[in-house]
Design an enzyme around this catalytic site. Sequence first.
Site, short mmCIF file in Angstrom:
data_model
loop_
_atom_site.label_atom_id
_atom_site.label_comp_id
_atom_site.label_asym_id
_atom_site.label_seq_id
_atom_site.Cartn_x
_atom_site.Cartn_y
_atom_site.Cartn_z
CB SER A 89 -0.91 0.02 1.23
OG SER A 89 -1.59 1.25 1.33
CE1 TYR B 139 -4.25 -1.87 4.90
CE2 TYR B 139 -3.33 0.26 4.26
CZ TYR B 139 -3.93 -0.93 3.92
OH TYR B 139 -4.19 -1.22 2.61
CE LYS C 189 -2.23 -4.11 2.72
NZ LYS C 189 -2.42 -5.40 1.99
#
Length: 311
Positions: free
Chosen positions: A151, A164, A168
């Site tokens: 990401s 997150y 990622k």
Amino acid sequence: MIDFAGQVAVVTGAGRGLGRLYALELARRGAAVVVNDLGGTMHGEGADTTVADQVVAEIENAGGTAVASHESVASPEGGAAIIQAALDKYGRLDAVISNAGIFNSIAFDELSPEDWRRMLSVHLDGGFYLSQPAYRVMKTQGYGRFVFISSSGGMFGQPWEAHYAAAKTGLVGLCNVIAIEGAEHGILANTVLPFGFSRMVTETVGDPEALERIGFLELIKPELVVPMVIFLASRACDFSHQNFSACAGRFARVFVGLAQGWLADPAHAPTADDIATHLSEVSATESFTVPGSIFEEVFGVCAQRGVDLGV
């Protein structure tokens, strides 16, 4: 035309959103697909076997071949079972798209250890639990393709997403090493940083109706991400150890570069004051290289110092 005839692909998180589109396109191009999805919510709660089953039915109704897997990637047993499903049903494994994930937004100072661990367990731990048994199969075959879904939120940053982003970006590190170790075994590994409309985007970009009115949602149709992922999973891809952004029909390489920097005088131990004095050189981004491993960086510096490591 890129095709997957005779090949078997695993796609995790394939019951909805981008994962579903990857699975459908692989099947359309001839792959037998393991459609893996626990069927939980975007926040990682609950389970629903029909989510994966519906995608399998969709593939079969279109004349393709698929089997459902309802295991969670967040345990070694789950990861192994997903790969075993491919072997049990089809006898081989050619491509793995590690896409399963959860998402929520929490300010950094409010992020609990439980929130942190839950996010990493699905994205980063799940990437490991899935890829290690797959790697062993591919190593025996002498062929394999990994596509890890990373990401831009991790590579470039995204507010309220420390957990997150860390997970990622951790997948990039995992992919780097798989690419290096897998090279001699015909295994290639790359990452994609996608941005396409999904359940995740509705939590990130505000009012979907307002965005639809200005044409933003049409601009980021999830279908526009699919070509990059499918190419990297295919026999047509002959490179490894790279990252690619896919956003609104723009496809571009994303890389971590190493600048030339400032080389201190070996006759004098450098100090923090020297860093301040030479900060413009230390911080400059031109010129740069993209090291293929940590060794390339170290050997390069040693060469600048006149040290031949003999490798």
